[in-house]
Structures are given as structure tokens and as C-alpha cells.
Design a protein around this motif. Sequence first.
Motif, PDB file in Angstrom:
ATOM      1  N   PHE A   1      -6.097  11.981  -0.860  1.00  0.00           N
ATOM      2  CA  PHE A   1      -5.875  10.657  -0.263  1.00  0.00           C
ATOM      3  C   PHE A   1      -6.914  10.322   0.810  1.00  0.00           C
ATOM      4  O   PHE A   1      -7.302   9.161   0.952  1.00  0.00           O
TER       5      PHE A   1
ATOM      6  N   GLY B   1       5.708  18.314  -5.254  1.00  0.00           N
ATOM      7  CA  GLY B   1       4.908  19.322  -5.935  1.00  0.00           C
ATOM      8  C   GLY B   1       4.637  18.995  -7.393  1.00  0.00           C
ATOM      9  O   GLY B   1       5.118  17.970  -7.878  1.00  0.00           O
ATOM     10  N   PRO B   2       3.908  19.795  -8.137  1.00  0.00           N
ATOM     11  CA  PRO B   2       3.459  21.137  -7.759  1.00  0.00           C
ATOM     12  C   PRO B   2       2.284  21.204  -6.771  1.00  0.00           C
ATOM     13  O   PRO B   2       2.021  22.275  -6.242  1.00  0.00           O
ATOM     14  N   PHE B   3       1.604  20.106  -6.517  1.00  0.00           N
ATOM     15  CA  PHE B   3       0.495  20.194  -5.558  1.00  0.00           C
ATOM     16  C   PHE B   3       1.020  20.432  -4.135  1.00  0.00           C
ATOM     17  O   PHE B   3       2.073  19.896  -3.755  1.00  0.00           O
TER      18      PHE B   3
ATOM     19  N   LEU C   1       0.837  -1.206   0.000  1.00  0.00           N
ATOM     20  CA  LEU C   1       0.000   0.000   0.000  1.00  0.00           C
ATOM     21  C   LEU C   1       0.873   1.257   0.000  1.00  0.00           C
ATOM     22  O   LEU C   1       0.604   2.217  -0.733  1.00  0.00           O
ATOM     23  N   ASP C   2       1.945   1.237   0.801  1.00  0.00           N
ATOM     24  CA  ASP C   2       2.855   2.393   0.854  1.00  0.00           C
ATOM     25  C   ASP C   2       3.499   2.635  -0.512  1.00  0.00           C
ATOM     26  O   ASP C   2       3.654   3.788  -0.931  1.00  0.00           O
TER      27      ASP C   2
ATOM     28  N   LEU D   1      -4.201   2.267 -10.924  1.00  0.00           N
ATOM     29  CA  LEU D   1      -3.446   2.269  -9.673  1.00  0.00           C
ATOM     30  C   LEU D   1      -4.371   2.409  -8.450  1.00  0.00           C
ATOM     31  O   LEU D   1      -4.164   1.758  -7.424  1.00  0.00           O
TER      32      LEU D   1
ATOM     33  N   LEU E   1      -2.835  17.110  -1.663  1.00  0.00           N
ATOM     34  CA  LEU E   1      -2.651  15.661  -1.842  1.00  0.00           C
ATOM     35  C   LEU E   1      -3.305  14.896  -0.696  1.00  0.00           C
ATOM     36  O   LEU E   1      -3.961  13.875  -0.907  1.00  0.00           O
TER      37      LEU E   1
ATOM     38  N   LEU F   1      -4.004   6.263 -13.430  1.00  0.00           N
ATOM     39  CA  LEU F   1      -4.526   6.532 -12.084  1.00  0.00           C
ATOM     40  C   LEU F   1      -5.691   5.605 -11.751  1.00  0.00           C
ATOM     41  O   LEU F   1      -5.771   5.084 -10.631  1.00  0.00           O
TER      42      LEU F   1
ATOM     43  N   ARG G   1      -2.241   4.378  11.744  1.00  0.00           N
ATOM     44  CA  ARG G   1      -1.748   3.968  10.424  1.00  0.00           C
ATOM     45  C   ARG G   1      -2.095   5.025   9.357  1.00  0.00           C
ATOM     46  O   ARG G   1      -1.285   5.330   8.488  1.00  0.00           O
TER      47      ARG G   1
ATOM     48  N   ILE H   1      -2.463   9.565 -18.270  1.00  0.00           N
ATOM     49  CA  ILE H   1      -2.238   9.595 -16.810  1.00  0.00           C
ATOM     50  C   ILE H   1      -3.520   9.218 -16.066  1.00  0.00           C
ATOM     51  O   ILE H   1      -3.488   8.459 -15.095  1.00  0.00           O
TER      52      ILE H   1
ATOM     53  N   LEU I   1       2.310  10.264  -9.642  1.00  0.00           N
ATOM     54  CA  LEU I   1       1.436  10.337 -10.818  1.00  0.00           C
ATOM     55  C   LEU I   1       0.469  11.524 -10.733  1.00  0.00           C
ATOM     56  O   LEU I   1       0.215  12.202 -11.738  1.00  0.00           O
ATOM     57  N   ILE I   2      -0.059  11.778  -9.546  1.00  0.00           N
ATOM     58  CA  ILE I   2      -0.988  12.914  -9.371  1.00  0.00           C
ATOM     59  C   ILE I   2      -0.231  14.231  -9.596  1.00  0.00           C
ATOM     60  O   ILE I   2      -0.747  15.166 -10.207  1.00  0.00           O
ATOM     61  N   ASN I   3       1.022  14.296  -9.138  1.00  0.00           N
ATOM     62  CA  ASN I   3       1.830  15.499  -9.382  1.00  0.00           C
ATOM     63  C   ASN I   3       2.235  15.635 -10.854  1.00  0.00           C
ATOM     64  O   ASN I   3       2.317  16.757 -11.366  1.00  0.00           O
ATOM     65  N   GLU I   4       2.482  14.485 -11.500  1.00  0.00           N
ATOM     66  CA  GLU I   4       2.792  14.517 -12.936  1.00  0.00           C
ATOM     67  C   GLU I   4       1.576  15.067 -13.687  1.00  0.00           C
ATOM     68  O   GLU I   4       1.709  15.900 -14.590  1.00  0.00           O
TER      69      GLU I   4
ATOM     70  N   VAL J   1      -5.638  -4.190  -2.629  1.00  0.00           N
ATOM     71  CA  VAL J   1      -4.752  -4.419  -1.475  1.00  0.00           C
ATOM     72  C   VAL J   1      -5.481  -4.059  -0.173  1.00  0.00           C
ATOM     73  O   VAL J   1      -5.408  -4.782   0.818  1.00  0.00           O
TER      74      VAL J   1
ATOM     75  N   ILE K   1       2.237   1.791  -3.456  1.00  0.00           N
ATOM     76  CA  ILE K   1       1.204   2.334  -4.352  1.00  0.00           C
ATOM     77  C   ILE K   1       0.926   3.806  -4.023  1.00  0.00           C
ATOM     78  O   ILE K   1       0.803   4.641  -4.928  1.00  0.00           O
ATOM     79  N   ASN K   2       0.876   4.136  -2.721  1.00  0.00           N
ATOM     80  CA  ASN K   2       0.654   5.542  -2.336  1.00  0.00           C
ATOM     81  C   ASN K   2       1.733   6.436  -2.938  1.00  0.00           C
ATOM     82  O   ASN K   2       1.448   7.517  -3.462  1.00  0.00           O
ATOM     83  N   GLU K   3       2.980   5.959  -2.856  1.00  0.00           N
ATOM     84  CA  GLU K   3       4.112   6.732  -3.376  1.00  0.00           C
ATOM     85  C   GLU K   3       3.959   6.946  -4.898  1.00  0.00           C
ATOM     86  O   GLU K   3       4.170   8.052  -5.399  1.00  0.00           O
ATOM     87  N   GLN K   4       3.594   5.858  -5.613  1.00  0.00           N
ATOM     88  CA  GLN K   4       3.371   5.974  -7.059  1.00  0.00           C
ATOM     89  C   GLN K   4       2.233   6.938  -7.366  1.00  0.00           C
ATOM     90  O   GLN K   4       2.293   7.695  -8.339  1.00  0.00           O
ATOM     91  N   LEU K   5       1.192   6.906  -6.512  1.00  0.00           N
ATOM     92  CA  LEU K   5       0.054   7.809  -6.718  1.00  0.00           C
ATOM     93  C   LEU K   5       0.467   9.269  -6.534  1.00  0.00           C
ATOM     94  O   LEU K   5       0.064  10.136  -7.307  1.00  0.00           O
ATOM     95  N   VAL K   6       1.282   9.533  -5.503  1.00  0.00           N
ATOM     96  CA  VAL K   6       1.762  10.906  -5.265  1.00  0.00           C
ATOM     97  C   VAL K   6       2.499  11.404  -6.507  1.00  0.00           C
ATOM     98  O   VAL K   6       2.252  12.509  -7.002  1.00  0.00           O
TER      99      VAL K   6
END
Lengths: 96, 96
Positions: free
Chosen positions: B75, B64-66, A13-14, B23, B71, B20, B50, B16, A23-26, B30, A16-21
Amino acid sequence: MGNEQLEELRDQLDSINEQLVELINERAKVAQEIGRVKRAQGLNRFDPVRERKMLDIIENKNKGPFETSTLQHIFKQIFKASLELQEDDHSKALLV
Amino acid sequence: MGNEQLEELRDQLDSINEQLVELINERAKVAQEIGRVKRAQGLNRFDPVRERKMLDIIENKNKGPFETSTLQHIFKQIFKASLELQEDDHSKALLV
């Protein structure tokens, strides 16, 4: 062991969260770029037809387990945040 | 050409968005699995400690840029939707 299994799933999960951060910023960077192009062309940043089209694509691509309405709700938050980011850019551009 | 550039950027955004959707649904699977393990262990599905830890990791990973708060808001919607998915699974399990 249940705890080991839980730890492993949480690591997944961590990750995937990192990938989401990322991708959302991209996505935010592309949205900023779109904002700049639209500003240069004198176009309105908010385009409800384009937003509807993106929501329809999300429906088509959704294989679950989330309901389409749930995904669309999450994406609407992302759209809103992207528009705010474009508006911030616009305010900064006006100040230059 | 401005219109070509806009079309290209929109294609990037669509790609993207698609990633998303995949993902976020992978994350949901999970989270469902975590729900099952926790149920088997008699643990509460909602774990504020958690959740706080995940929000802190998001802050650390954000380049960033967000804004981090943006973010984290997105989430929190994903966390909420995941919890609802786990609760649906639980209701179904009770009906079996």
C-alpha cells in the motif's frame, strides 16, 4: 462544501482499500495453492516466463490513470511477497 | 491432473490480477479527485496522519494469509504512486 466532499472521497478510498486488502489476500491464497501444486510436481516456484506474461496482461488491461510501469512496479512487489509466502509454506512442509 | 489444476489456478490468478488493475486505477482516480479538492482548498497533498490512519485500517481488515507488514509495504507503494499522480496533475494545472 469542500470538507464534506473530501470526507466523501476519503470514504470511497477507504472502501477501495478494504476491497484491495481482500483481493490481494485472495490472490495470495491462490498463489499458495499454485505453490503446493508445483511442489507436488517438483516444479520450481519461480517462473520468469509466467511472470513476464502476467506483466504483459497488466499492460493490455491498463486503462489508466496509472502508467503501466507504475502498475507493473506494484505487481512486482505482490509477486515477490507471494513467492516469499510460498517459500514459508515450503519451509513449514519440510518441518512436518 | 496436476497440469489442468495448475492452468485453472493460473486462470483464477489472471482474473484477480485484472480486477486488481481496475481497482488500483479506480483508487487512483479517487486520489486524483482528492488532490483537486485539496488544491482548491490550498491544502498540502501529503497528509501523514491520514496515511497512518489508512495503514491502521489495513491492519484491522487483514485476515491473511499476507502479514500486515507485507500489505502495508504494498500500500505504501500505491500511496507513493498516487501522490506522484497528484503532483503531475498539479504541474499540468500550473501550465494551463
